[in-house]
Write an enzyme that holds these catalytic residues in place. Structure first.
Site, PDB file in Angstrom:
ATOM      1  N   CYS A 183      20.121  17.984  31.021  1.00  0.00           N
ATOM      2  CA  CYS A 183      19.827  17.638  32.412  1.00  0.00           C
ATOM      3  C   CYS A 183      20.246  18.797  33.302  1.00  0.00           C
ATOM      4  O   CYS A 183      21.342  19.334  33.134  1.00  0.00           O
ATOM      5  CB  CYS A 183      20.608  16.383  32.793  1.00  0.00           C
ATOM      6  SG  CYS A 183      20.315  15.850  34.477  1.00  0.00           S
TER       7      CYS A 183
ATOM      8  N   HIS B 189      14.358   9.571  30.979  1.00  0.00           N
ATOM      9  CA  HIS B 189      15.432  10.329  31.636  1.00  0.00           C
ATOM     10  C   HIS B 189      15.133  10.512  33.132  1.00  0.00           C
ATOM     11  O   HIS B 189      15.979  10.236  33.977  1.00  0.00           O
ATOM     12  CB  HIS B 189      15.570  11.691  30.942  1.00  0.00           C
ATOM     13  CG  HIS B 189      16.617  12.565  31.553  1.00  0.00           C
ATOM     14  ND1 HIS B 189      17.829  12.806  30.959  1.00  0.00           N
ATOM     15  CD2 HIS B 189      16.638  13.250  32.724  1.00  0.00           C
ATOM     16  CE1 HIS B 189      18.546  13.599  31.730  1.00  0.00           C
ATOM     17  NE2 HIS B 189      17.844  13.883  32.817  1.00  0.00           N
ATOM     18  N   GLU B 190      13.924  10.973  33.437  1.00  0.00           N
ATOM     19  CA  GLU B 190      13.563  11.229  34.846  1.00  0.00           C
ATOM     20  C   GLU B 190      13.517   9.917  35.621  1.00  0.00           C
ATOM     21  O   GLU B 190      13.930   9.858  36.781  1.00  0.00           O
ATOM     22  CB  GLU B 190      12.225  11.962  34.949  1.00  0.00           C
ATOM     23  CG  GLU B 190      12.162  13.327  34.259  1.00  0.00           C
ATOM     24  CD  GLU B 190      13.311  14.257  34.617  1.00  0.00           C
ATOM     25  OE1 GLU B 190      13.894  14.138  35.706  1.00  0.00           O
ATOM     26  OE2 GLU B 190      13.647  15.118  33.783  1.00  0.00           O
TER      27      GLU B 190
END
Ligand SMILES: [Zn+2]
Length: 217
Positions: free
Chosen positions: A116, A160-161
């Protein structure tokens, strides 16, 4: 071209939930252009608006490098894009997701390579994700589209996003016994204080997007 400052954990704005985009304006499209340039500048496979301090439901991705890499093998039909009439259209990167909805997720998996841009230099731990996802979203012009993915990298990246839009961070997904909060923050501080990184940041000049009064907020 403007590059935006990417906020690092534990910045408070990373925890703020994004609100839906209602106005698809020229200034939104200008923001997205700069936002995509920011993702490339920092070598990300994806970037979510809360990571630059803009609390809106927007993320961008580019899976091309992963699709072409040997570590993420492609299978026939593992990534399909459809327009609003469910007609298949080509996948074009970078891809912009506005007001995305993860409508279906199946086949639980664990991954230990998730990174990230808000956690530079931090170690990676196992995260629980799904291999198959279906995501409905709008592009920068407000046009609806659908993506169905069973590609490992793409599916994990979407989840994740999407988490960023709800203020969910990697540390929330990790097993609490596998790391300490202070070690994670120390790793990020080491990265920020590295002379080479400081020099690079001075050179590229970033703008704090959270201070801009965009008309799509
Ligand atoms: Zn992230």
């Amino acid at each position: 071209m403007t590059l935006y400052k990417v906020l690092h954990y534990p910045h408070v704005l990373l925890r703020k939930k994004g609100t839906p985009v209602e106005n698809f304006t020229d200034s939104l499209r200008e923001f997205i252009k700069n936002f995509i340039a920011t993702m490339y500048e920092f070598d990300g496979g994806g970037l979510a608006a809360p990571q630059v301090g803009v609390s809106k439901r927007i993320f961008v991705v580019d899976f091309k490098p992963a699709f072409e890499s040997d570590s993420f093998e492609r299978k026939e039909g593992d990534f399909k894009v459809y327009d609003k009439d469910h007609k298949e259209i080509p996948a074009v990167f970078p891809m912009v997701f506005i007001n995305p909805e993860l409508v279906e997720m199946s086949e639980p998996i664990k991954v230990n390579w998730e990174g990230c841009l808000s956690f530079p230099n931090a170690e990676s731990h196992n995260t629980s994700r799904f291999l198959n996802v279906e995501i409905h979203a709008q592009n920068e012009n407000g046009e609806k589209f659908i993506v169905k993915s069973s590609h490992l990298y793409a599916s994990v990246c979407f989840q994740h996003e999407y988490d960023h839009l709800d203020g969910i961070m990697l540390v929330d997904r990790w097993n609490k016994t596998s790391f300490t909060e202070s070690d994670v923050i120390a790793d990020i501080k080491d990265f920020e204080n590295d002379p080479a990184e400081r020099k690079r940041m001075k050179k590229i000049k970033v703008t704090e997007a959270s201070k801009i009064k965009f008309d799509f907020l």
